[in-house]
Scaffold this active site. Sequence first.
Site: not given
Length: 429
Positions: A229, A270-273, A313, A342-343
């Site tokens: 996080g 435990e980083p990801g981003r 988000y 097509c959205e």
Amino acid sequence: MPQTPRFSTTRTRIAGIPISELVERFATPLYVYDAARILERIDDLRAFDVVRYAQKANSNLTILDLMRRQGVLVDAVSAGEIRRALAAGYQAEGTPPPIVFTADIFDRQARIVAWEQEIHVNCGSPDMIDQWGAVSPGSSITLRINPGFGHGHSQKTNTGGEQSKHGIWHEQLSEALQRARRFDLKVSGLHMHIGSGTDLDHLAQVCDAMERAARRVGPSIHSISAGGGLPVPYDDQQDYVDLDRYYRLWNATRQRLEQRFAHPVSLEIEPGRYLVAESGYLITEIRGIKSMGDNRFYLVDAGFHNLARPILYGAYHPMALAVDDDDRPRPDQEVVVGGPLCESGDIFTQSEGGFVRRQRLPEAQVGEFLVIEVAGAYGQVMASNYNSQPLAAEVLIHQGQPFLIRARQTFEDLVRGETKGMDALETGA
């Protein structure tokens, strides 16, 4: 003295390589990652005993191999991610475990793969304890605890509290320990992650909750995980967390537990981003410019099938127009950036809830290129084939050279595994 803005609305190069060269060689849409930026972020966290990469942020095999060569261990949340880690060169067993499987359930395939490979398991529900104990009695596990509160830049990224599905509810810890004892499972560690966008006031609460939980488990605890996080800035008003203070809070918790248990306790993060977000750029071509009432649209060849964070988000991403070194100054204007799908929701400039907003960008022409920045996390890993769009190519820039680390998906890749129509069904072919 005012600080130099972190982000600009124009960009000529990525990691020293002209954007025009990258586009000419690899086409668009194109993900580009700067390896040097990943290495910088790894070095930020060297104070921790273990840096464990949450590969769900970006699980390309070359990225995983880069992490492994830097001594970074890995977290997996599916059978596929376990296999990716093994394919990238990680060993299944070791101390500390090179691969940890963290989830709230076992699907059948994940339990089979984890058992066959003897992967360490971090249980996020009481049922997982029973299911793992049935196939691997006497092994060591860790428990992911939901402390009863959370934090996140979006409700969808908040992983603590009673609205979150993640972790074992803190009031059920005694029950979880009883289940573990039933199968002679040793609870060797605890994991606590409450969401993205770490706030240090919330972090102090997490540290207190972790210490209380560890004291209840007792001296079998040999590791604690701070989860992930860690924030990265997406605009000039945002900044990094104070990592020295972050580490001191967790280290103080660890030291008190070591004193209580009379043995060392490993401190994991435990980083990801944090490790990959800033390394990544999504290059896309402007294919249309038009006005709709008061809104001016730049329509590009990338869409939410390439980068879903804005539609999921309402996430903001800085953007820059790719220009030559000698390009003339251009006036900025407020524009909406949208993709080809097509959205109506295929808009990169939107707030949470789907509200379209404008972003200041230079005057552009059809055929020029836009760079969506801070896109290395939760980009390609969330990509889809919606509208039968192929997955983008991925390039890693390492020591000044670009390397193709994922080829652009072809139409044949897209339909592989599908039957060829009703004739095949009717003839039994």
